[in-house]
Design a protein around this motif. Structure first.
Motif, mmCIF file in Angstrom:
data_model
loop_
_atom_site.group_PDB
_atom_site.id
_atom_site.type_symbol
_atom_site.label_atom_id
_atom_site.label_comp_id
_atom_site.label_asym_id
_atom_site.label_seq_id
_atom_site.Cartn_x
_atom_site.Cartn_y
_atom_site.Cartn_z
ATOM 1 N N PHE A 28 0.831 -1.200 0.000
ATOM 2 C CA PHE A 28 0.000 0.000 0.000
ATOM 3 C C PHE A 28 0.867 1.251 0.000
ATOM 4 O O PHE A 28 0.571 2.223 -0.702
ATOM 5 C CB PHE A 28 -0.957 -0.016 1.199
ATOM 6 N N ASP A 29 1.962 1.225 0.747
ATOM 7 C CA ASP A 29 2.883 2.351 0.761
ATOM 8 C C ASP A 29 3.493 2.547 -0.626
ATOM 9 O O ASP A 29 3.568 3.678 -1.125
ATOM 10 C CB ASP A 29 3.974 2.131 1.808
ATOM 11 N N GLN A 30 3.899 1.462 -1.286
ATOM 12 C CA GLN A 30 4.446 1.553 -2.648
ATOM 13 C C GLN A 30 3.399 2.110 -3.622
ATOM 14 O O GLN A 30 3.730 2.880 -4.529
ATOM 15 C CB GLN A 30 4.913 0.180 -3.131
ATOM 16 N N TYR A 31 2.154 1.700 -3.434
ATOM 17 C CA TYR A 31 1.054 2.189 -4.265
ATOM 18 C C TYR A 31 0.934 3.707 -4.136
ATOM 19 O O TYR A 31 0.800 4.428 -5.134
ATOM 20 C CB TYR A 31 -0.234 1.494 -3.825
ATOM 21 N N ARG A 32 0.994 4.199 -2.914
ATOM 22 C CA ARG A 32 0.894 5.641 -2.682
ATOM 23 C C ARG A 32 2.072 6.382 -3.300
ATOM 24 O O ARG A 32 1.918 7.452 -3.881
ATOM 25 C CB ARG A 32 0.787 5.935 -1.184
ATOM 26 N N VAL A 33 3.270 5.792 -3.190
ATOM 27 C CA VAL A 33 4.459 6.398 -3.798
ATOM 28 C C VAL A 33 4.285 6.456 -5.319
ATOM 29 O O VAL A 33 4.657 7.445 -5.953
ATOM 30 C CB VAL A 33 5.735 5.618 -3.400
ATOM 31 N N PHE A 34 3.701 5.404 -5.910
ATOM 32 C CA PHE A 34 3.435 5.378 -7.351
ATOM 33 C C PHE A 34 2.589 6.581 -7.758
ATOM 34 O O PHE A 34 2.738 7.128 -8.841
ATOM 35 C CB PHE A 34 2.729 4.065 -7.721
ATOM 36 N N TYR A 35 1.692 7.008 -6.867
ATOM 37 C CA TYR A 35 0.840 8.171 -7.125
ATOM 38 C C TYR A 35 1.416 9.446 -6.500
ATOM 39 O O TYR A 35 0.687 10.331 -6.063
ATOM 40 C CB TYR A 35 -0.590 7.908 -6.659
ATOM 41 N N ASN A 36 2.736 9.510 -6.477
ATOM 42 C CA ASN A 36 3.486 10.716 -6.095
ATOM 43 C C ASN A 36 3.289 11.170 -4.651
ATOM 44 O O ASN A 36 3.369 12.371 -4.365
ATOM 45 C CB ASN A 36 3.176 11.867 -7.065
ATOM 46 N N GLN A 37 3.026 10.231 -3.753
ATOM 47 C CA GLN A 37 2.951 10.545 -2.342
ATOM 48 C C GLN A 37 4.286 10.154 -1.692
ATOM 49 O O GLN A 37 4.989 9.272 -2.174
ATOM 50 C CB GLN A 37 1.803 9.790 -1.668
ATOM 51 N N VAL A 38 4.607 10.781 -0.598
ATOM 52 C CA VAL A 38 5.830 10.470 0.129
ATOM 53 C C VAL A 38 5.621 9.158 0.878
ATOM 54 O O VAL A 38 4.554 8.924 1.461
ATOM 55 C CB VAL A 38 6.171 11.606 1.123
ATOM 56 N N SER A 39 6.638 8.303 0.858
ATOM 57 C CA SER A 39 6.556 7.049 1.597
ATOM 58 C C SER A 39 6.319 7.346 3.071
ATOM 59 O O SER A 39 6.994 8.198 3.662
ATOM 60 C CB SER A 39 7.862 6.257 1.425
ATOM 61 N N ASP A 40 5.342 6.653 3.657
ATOM 62 C CA ASP A 40 4.992 6.874 5.058
ATOM 63 C C ASP A 40 4.342 5.599 5.591
ATOM 64 O O ASP A 40 3.113 5.461 5.581
ATOM 65 C CB ASP A 40 4.043 8.067 5.162
ATOM 66 N N ILE A 41 5.175 4.669 6.043
ATOM 67 C CA ILE A 41 4.676 3.374 6.520
ATOM 68 C C ILE A 41 3.710 3.536 7.695
ATOM 69 O O ILE A 41 2.648 2.890 7.698
ATOM 70 C CB ILE A 41 5.852 2.433 6.879
#
Length: 164
Positions: A28-41
């Motif tokens: 889910f974190d990788q998914y968010r990063v794919f959509y230009n969000q900062v990684s935040d576990i």
């Protein structure tokens, strides 16, 4: 393992429960990063755990075997939506993510088909999703499966798959 060699015997897709949230949090974190969000576990963990604990979403995880035991390689998250007129629950396939090593292997399609089967089994009339207007790979997949574009948008395209 070459992603093109994935077979049904090397993949398992199943719905996870609250006590298994840890299986999907890194994806889910990788998914968010794919959509230009900062990684935040921690944020990813809080969000996923809240959705599962409050029964606000259904998550299917694809486990793939690569030189060892099965490990999480992709997921899809569905949210319910309701029709008062039809008095039914429908589903929005809101999130779909496959690790880069498994893209174009059929894993994404397998997750979508699992979501379609789930939506059908719950009596839904349709499964809906959106994708970015520049995500041409996803658009081709959705249209090949049978999703129908509903309306063009500025940033996202809306697709529906009729179940009845």
């Amino acid at each position: 393992m070459n992603p093109k060699t994935i077979t049904p015997a090397s993949v398992e897709i199943r719905q996870i429960q609250f006590n298994e949230a840890f299986l999907v949090i890194p994806l889910f974190d990788q998914y968010r990063v794919f959509y230009n969000q900062v990684s935040d576990i921690p944020r990813a963990q809080a969000f996923i755990e809240a959705r599962l604990q409050q029964n606000e979403s259904v998550i299917f995880v694809a486990f793939a075997k690569q030189d060892g035991p099965l490990h999480p390689a992709g997921f899809t998250q569905l949210y319910p939506t309701y029709s008062s007129v039809r008095t039914v629950k429908n589903w929005i396939l809101n999130d779909l993510f496959v690790e880069a090593a498994y893209r174009k292997s059929g894993l994404g399609e397998a997750l979508i088909r699992k979501a379609m089967a789930f939506a059908t089994a719950t009596g839904a009339h349709f499964l809906q999703l959106e994708t970015a207007t520049d995500n041409f790979t996803a658009q081709k997949l959705y249209e090949r499966i049978g999703f129908q574009q509903q309306q063009p948008g500025a940033d996202f395209l809306l697709y529906r798959y009729p179940l009845i």
